[in-house]
Design an enzyme around this catalytic site. Structure first.
Site, PDB file in Angstrom:
ATOM      1  N   UNK A 159      69.834  68.645  31.089  1.00 20.93           N
ATOM      2  CA  UNK A 159      70.266  68.369  29.710  1.00 20.93           C
ATOM      3  C   UNK A 159      69.722  67.033  29.212  1.00 20.93           C
ATOM      4  N   HIS A 160      70.332  65.898  29.590  1.00 21.54           N
ATOM      5  CA  HIS A 160      70.000  64.618  28.952  1.00 21.54           C
ATOM      6  C   HIS A 160      69.101  63.718  29.793  1.00 21.54           C
ATOM      7  CE1 HIS A 160      71.780  64.006  24.964  1.00 21.54           C
ATOM      8  NE2 HIS A 160      72.687  64.897  25.321  1.00 21.54           N
TER       9      HIS A 160
END
Length: 1015
Positions: A196-197
C-alpha cells in the site's frame, strides 16, 4: 411487548379505567409494557481505537463481567467516543459494524492443523502447535542458515523462511515481531506497507526528510484548497474526510477532486476533473509548468527553503525518456551525475539569483516545459478547461496567507511510478510554500489502523525501527555501516539531524541485546542479519515459485486476497513445506488448499503444505498503542477476553520463540548466538506485557546522564523524555528512537486525553502523543519567513519571540535564530526541501511520465522508445503473464467501498448485509458496446485469470479521449473472496499484475488491462 392491533385499541379505550383498577390493587400479574432499563447501566466502559483505517477514531466499548475469577468479560456494545478530537463520536459504516467483527462466527477459537494432502482441519493444543512449528523452523534454519557469505563476511541470514507482519497489531506486538524475526536472521519480512504506502516513505523522505503524513486529520480544516487526488477520502476515510468538509463549510475552502471515477468525494467537490489511471505525473507536471510559467509561486520560500538555487553537476542530463547514467542491460542507473556541484569545502554550490543554467530551478523549468495543457489533455484524457481550472485554484495558494492541502492514498501509491506520483505533488507544495503550514502539507491517508506504526518499527525487508537501515553485506563492520548511513551536511550550518544516526543505532542495539552489546563487540553488530538484496513480497513469491522457500508466517495478513496474481500466489503457497497463519479470523490464505470451485479450483490431495492456524486476539482484547495517519500514538485498553483458546500475538510469538530457543540450547545448530543474544527479559517471558514493550520502545538511561553543562538529565534506570538524550556510548537504550518521549517518568503520554484546543487550529497537544516529540505539523519552521514571522499570523504554528521559537506547536527546529543559514527541513543535509531529489529515487531526480506496464496505448506519446518505467523489476515468468491491448482493451482499476474494509468486514454481518454481493462498474458506453445491462452477470478477465460479478452500469465512469483513441475503465471493488458471511465471490487480485513501483515494489493494482464479457 407483544400486543395485537385488537388488544391495542382495547388498552387505549380502557386506559383510564385500567389505571384506576390498578391503583386499587387489582394490577395484572405481568404488565404488557414497562420502561426498559438503560442497556449500559451496569456496563464497564473501556476506551479503544478503531481497528480499520488510519483515521484512528475513538471508541467506547461496553462489557459485562464483574472481574470475578471465573467470569469472562464480554463486549456487547460499541460506539464512537465523543471526546475524541478527530472523530468526535462518529463512526463510519465499518466502525458501526465493529461489534459484529468482534463477535463474528468466523472468529478462530482453537489452534488447528492441516496435514499434507489433507482436506480437513484437526484441532490441536498450543503445546502441539508450538512444538511442531519450532521443529520445522529449526530443521529449515539449520539446513539453510548462512553465517558467512562467499566473501567471508558475517551475514547471519535465513532466507528460506519469511514473515508477513500484521498492520492491525499494536506497536508493542510489532516490536516483539521485529525482535523475533531479526534474531532468527529473517530478511523476507514485510507488512502491508509493501502493498500500500511503501511509495510514501520512498518519496517523502527524499523530498522532505521524513516519510510520513506531514500534518494531521483535524488540520485539514485550516486549508483554503483541499485537493483529493490518488484517493477517495469520502469513501475510504469518511470520518477523516469530515475535516475537508469542515474546511469547505467553515473556511470557504475549494474542494478539488481528480480521479478516473466520479467518486463519493467528487460528488461534494467544487471542481472535478477526470483522468486516465496511471497518468498522474503528466497532470501534476503540467501544474508545475503552469505555476512556473505564470509566476504563481512563493518566491521567497522557494529561494530560501528549497534546493532551487543549488547547482547540479554538468554531466547530468535527460534525453528521450532517460536520465544520464542508464544501463539498459542491468535496467538501472549509475546515479553519480545526479548530484550537486561541490566547492572546496564539500558544500553544494549555490546561485541565489536563480539565473545559472545548471541551478535546480532552471533544470526544473526545462524538464516540465513539455507538459503543456495540450499534452496533459492528450495523455490524461482530462479536458483542457478542467485542467486549467484546477491550476488556477491551486495557484491562488501561492499567496502567503492561503494554503492547499493534498490528500492522497493508494490511487497514487499502487503504480509502477507510485513514489514519483507523490514526489511530483510534493514539489508543487514546495513551489506554493505550503509545507510546514497549518492547512498545508502532504497528507498520506494510510489504509490500516497501525500501518504507520509498523512502518515506524521497520517491519520491512531492509529496515530497522525509527527509519534506520538494516545493514547490507557490503557494510562489513560497524564503522562502514555508520559511514554509509550518517550524512554529511551539504550546506554549512545545517541541523542535519540524521548526523545523530550512531546514537540512534547504538541505543537500538542496547535495547536489542542488552548487556551482551558492548563496544568491544561493536554493540552486537555481527548478530544482525545482513542483506544482499531486498526480499520484498514480489521477489519472495518468485523464490517460492522456484522452490527456494520452505516456510512462511502470515500474521494478520491475507496474501491470497492481498497480493497480485492470486493464482500464482496459491501456486506458490502450495510449494511450501509449512505455513503458519496467526489471525483472529478465517482467511483465504489459511484455506488456500481447499477447493472452492471456480474461485479457487485446487486439488487438496496434491498440496503438501503443512498449515497451522493459530487464533489470535483482536483489537478489543488487548492493551497497546497504534499510530494513526497523523503520527498520533493512541493507547487502547482491553475490553473482553478472547474467544475460546485464542491468545495475543506476543504470547503466540513468545511460545514459538521459547520452544525454538530450547531446541537450540539442547541440540545446538546454526546461528545460535544471534538467536540467544536477543534480549527477551520480560517479567513473564512467555507473555510479554504491552507496557513493558512500550517503555522499551521509548528508551531508558542505562547510566546517569548529564548534559554538556554537567546537569543531570536522567538517572540510571529512568525513562527518557527526548531522543536528544540518546548516546552512542552504550549508556542509553531505545528500541525506536522516534518514539522516545511517548512513555516518560511522568507516565504514558500515549494515554493523554486532554482535547483542549486553545489555538483553534486543532493541534490538541494534550491528546495522545505524536512523533517526533509530540510535534503535530512537521517542518513547522517553514511556516515562518526567514525573519521568524509567520507567513500567515492567523495560522501561526511557531514564531521567534526574540529569544526562542514558540507558538501553537512543538517547534520542528533547533535554537538557531532567524537570519542564520540553518534551513527548516532539519532532517536534510541541505536543510531544504528538494525539488531535485539527487540520487534518492530509482528512476530519476525529476518525475517523468511513464505508462503503466500494461498500457492501453501501446506507446508513450512523450518518448515511444521508453514506454514504461525503465528501472522496473520484472521477472521473466511474470513478464509472460502481462497482457496487451489487442486482447485486453480496457483499463482495470481496483478500489474500496465505504461499507467494507479489505477482506475483513465480509466476516461482519452488518457490513455483509450493507454490501453483500460482488460487482464491477462500467460506463454506459462500454455497456452498450458489449450488450451488457445493469445487473447482468459478467466475466472480467486479464492475462492472469478471471472473475465473475454483477455489472453496475453507471455514469460515474466515462470514456476518455486519449492520444486519438477512446479509453474505457472497468472499476473493480476488492472486498470479496471465498470465506466470510457475505456472499461468496472471486478475489479481485486474480486480475492484477505482479510488478511494482521501482522504489518500493508496491504492486500496480490501479492500472492494468482487462476484457469484459457478458457471462
Amino acid at each position: 411487548m407483544d400486543v395485537s392491533r385488537r388488544q391495542f385499541f382495547k388498552i387505549c379505550a380502557g386506559g383510564m379505567a385500567g389505571t384506576t383498577v390498578a391503583a386499587l390493587g387489582f394490577a395484572p400479574k405481568q404488565a404488557l409494557a414497562q420502561a426498559r432499563n438503560y442497556k449500559l447501566l451496569r456496563a464497564k466502559e473501556i476506551r479503544n481505537t478503531c481497528t480499520y483505517c488510519s483515521v484512528g477514531c475513538g471508541l467506547l466499548m461496553y462489557s459485562l463481567g464483574d472481574g470475578a475469577k471465573n467470569a469472562r468479560e464480554a463486549i456487547y456494545h460499541i460506539e464512537g467516543d465523543p471526546d475524541h478530537p478527530v472523530s468526535r463520536g462518529a463512526l463510519c459504516p465499518k466502525g458501526a459494524g465493529l461489534l459484529d467483527y468482534v463477535n463474528s462466527e468466523n472468529r478462530l477459537r482453537y489452534p488447528e492443523y492441516r496435514a499434507p494432502g489433507s482436506d480437513k482441519w484437526q484441532r490441536i493444543s498450543w503445546e502441539e502447535a508450538f512444538s511442531r512449528i519450532a521443529k520445522l523452523m529449526k530443521a529449515d534454519r539449520d539446513a539453510n542458515f548462512i553465517e558467512k557469505n562467499e566473501q567471508g563476511v558475517t551475514v547471519n541470514r535465513w532466507l528460506s523462511t519469511g514473515m508477513l507482519c500484521a498492520s492491525g497489531a499494536s506497536n508493542e506486538t510489532g516490536m516483539l515481531t521485529q525482535k523475533f524475526a531479526r534474531s532468527l536472521g529473517m530478511l523476507a519480512v514485510d507488512n502491508q506497507a509493501r502493498v500500500u504506502h511503501g511509495p510514501t516513505v520512498a518519496s517523502l523522505a527524499p523530498t522532505f526528510g521524513r516519510g510520513a503524513m506531514t500534518n494531521h486529520w483535524v488540520d485539514i480544516k485550516n486549508a483554503n484548497v483541499v485537493m483529493v487526488m490518488g484517493g477517495n477520502a469520502a469513501e475510504a476515510h469518511p470520518v477523516g474526510f469530515r475535516w475537508a468538509m469542515e474546511a469547505k463549510n467553515n473556511n470557504d475552502a475549494t474542494l478539488i477532486v481528480v480521479d478516473p471515477r466520479f467518486t463519493r468525494t467528487a460528488s461534494v467537490a467544487d471542481i472535478y476533473a477526470p483522468i486516465r489511471s496511471g497518468t498522474d505525473i503528466t497532470f501534476l507536471s503540467g501544474v508545475l509548468r503552469y505555476l512556473i510559467e505564470n509566476n504563481k509561486i512563493n518566491a521567497e520560500y522557494v529561494k530560501h527553503y528549497t534546493n532551487a538555487s543549488l547547482l547540479v553537476r554538468d554531466d547530468f542530463a535527460f534525453e528521450d525518456g532517460l536520465f544520464s547514467g542508464y544501463d539498459a542491460e542491468k535496467r538501472q542507473y549509475d546515479k553519480s551525475s545526479w548530484n550537486y556541484q561541490l566547492d572546496e569545502n564539500g558544500y553544494a554550490k549555490r546561485d541565489e539569483t536563480l539565473t545559472h543554467p545548471r541551478c535546480v530551478w532552471n533544470l526544473l523549468k526545462e524538464h516540465v516545459s513539455r507538459y503543456t495543457p495540450d499534452v496533459v489533455e492528450n495523455i490524461c484524457g482530462t479536458p483542457k478547461a478542467d485542467f486549467l481550472k484546477v491550476c488556477e485554484v491551486l495557484a491562488s495558494t501561492s499567496a502567503p496567507d492561503r494554503t492547499t492541502t493534498f490528500l492522497y492514498a493508494l490511487g497514487w501509491t499502487q503504480h509502477t511510478v507510485g513514489a514519483q506520483n507523490i514526489r511530483t505533488m510534493a514539489m508543487i507544495q514546495l513551489l506554493l510554500g505550503n509545507m510546514g503550514m497549518a492547512g498545508g502539507g502532504v497528507n498520506a491517508l494510510r489504509g490500516h489502523s497501525n500501518i504507520q506504526g509498523l512502518t515506524d518499527l521497520g517491519l520491512l525487508s531492509t529496515s530497522l525501527p525509527g527509519y534506520l537501515t538494516l545493514p547490507s553485506e557490503k557494510q562489513v563492520d560497524l564503522q562502514s555501516y555508520l559511514e554509509a548511513n550518517t550524512p554529511k551536511a551539504t550546506l554549512a550550518d545545517q541541523v542535519n539531524y540524521w548526523s545523530n544516526y550512531p546514537k540512534f543505532f547504538v541505543s537500538l542495539m542496547k535495547s536489542f541485546y542488552g548487556d551482551a552489546a558492548q563496544k568491544e563487540n561493536n554493540w552486537g553488530y555481527d548478530w544482525l542479519p545482513k542483506w544482499d538484496q531486498t526480499y520484498d513480497v514480489i521477489k519472495y513469491f518468485n523464490m517460492m515459485d522456484e522452490g527456494k522457500v520452505t516456510g512462511y508466517f502470515c500474521q494478520g495478513f491475507n496474501p491470497v486476497a492481498s497480493f497480485p496474481d492470486k493464482n500464482k500466489v496459491v501456486s506458490c503457497l502450495s510449494k511450501l513445506k509449512y505455513m503458519v497463519v496467526i489471525d483472529p479470523l478465517v482467511t483465504e490464505t489459511s484455506t488456500f488448499w481447499q477447493n472452492h470451485g471456480e474461485s479457487n479450483d485446487v486439488d487438496p490431495a496434491s498440496i503438501q503444505t503443512e498449515v497451522f492456524r493459530l487464533p489470535s486476539t483482536c483489537f478489543a482484547e488487548e492493551d497497546g498503542s497504534i499510530a494513526n495517519s497523523g503520527r498520533w500514538l493512541q493507547w487502547h485498553w482491553k475490553g473482553q477476553d478472547a474467544p475460546g483458546e485464542a491468545r495475543n500475538d506476543g504470547e503466540i510469538l513468545a511460545g514459538i520463540y521459547h520452544h525454538l530457543r530450547e531446541l537450540y540450547q539442547s541440540e545446538g545448530g546454526k546461528g545460535v548466538e544471534p538467536l540467544m543474544k536477543m534480549s527477551w527479559n520480560y517479567k513473564q517471558p512467555h507473555e510479554p506485557q504491552s507496557d513493558e514493550v512500550a517503555k522499551e520502545n521509548n528508551g531508558y538511561a542505562l547510566e546517569d546522564l548529564y548534559d554538556a553543562n554537567g546537569v543531570l538529565i536522567a538517572k540510571k534506570g529512568q525513562l527518557l523524555s527526548s531522543f536528544a538524550h540518546l548516546r552512542d556510548d552504550g549508556t542509553t537504550a531505545s528500541s525506536c528512537w522516534i518514539y522516545t518521549g511517548s512513555w516518560t517518568e511522568q507516565g504514558n503520554q500515549m494515554a493523554n486525553r486532554d482535547n483542549s484546543d486553545p489555538s483553534g487550529l486543532g493541534n490538541t497537544l494534550g491528546w495522545a502523543w505524536a512523533w517526533p516529540l509530540n510535534r503535530r505539523v512537521l517542518y513547522n519552521r517553514a511556516s515562518a519567513d526567514i525573519n521568524g514571522k509567520p507567513w500567515d499570523p492567523k495560522r501561526m504554528l511557531i514564531q521567534w519571540n526574540g529569544s526562542k521559537w514558540t507558538g501553537n506547536d512543538i517547534p520542528d527546529f533547533g535554537n538557531a535564530a532567524p537570519g542564520t543559514p540553518t534551513g527548516p527541513f532539519i532532517m536534510q543535509p541541505e536543510g531544504m526541501g528538494r525539488l531535485f531529489a539527487i540520487n534518492k529515487m530509482a528512476e530519476g531526480p525529476f518525475p517523468e511520465h511513464y505508462e503503466p506496464i500494461e498500457t492501453p496505448l501501446g506507446t508513450n506519446p512523450l518518448h515511444p522508445n521508453v514506454v514504461s518505467n525503465p528501472v522496473v523489476r520484472l521477472y521473466e515468468q511474470d513478464a509472460l503473464r502481462m497482457g496487451k491491448k489487442e486482447q485486453f482493451p480496457y483499463v482495470g482499476t481496483t478500489y474500496r467501498l465505504t461499507e467494507h474494509f479489505h477482506t475483513w468486514t465480509k466476516h461482519a454481518l452488518l457490513n455483509a448485509i450493507a454490501q453483500p454481493e460482488q460487482f464491477v462498474e462500467i460506463s454506459e458506453t462500454l455497456a452498450a458496446a458489449k450488450g451488457i445491462n445493469n445487473g447482468d452477470r459478467v466475466t472480467v478477465s486479464s492475462k492472469r485469470g478471471f472473475i465473475r460479478a454483477v455489472a453496475v452500469v453507471t455514469r460515474r465512469l466515462k470514456p476518455l479521449n486519449v492520444n486519438g483513441q477512446q479509453v474505457e475503465t472497468v472499476g473493480i471493488p476488492i472486498h470479496w473472496g471465498f470465506e466470510g458471511v457475505a456472499r461468496k465471490g472471486y478475489i479481485a487480485n486474480t486480475l492484477t499484475p505482479n510488478v511494482g513501483d521501482a522504489n518500493s515494489q508496491t504492486p500496480e493494482y490501479k492500472a492494468f488491462l482487462v476484457n469484459i464479457e457478458k457471462a
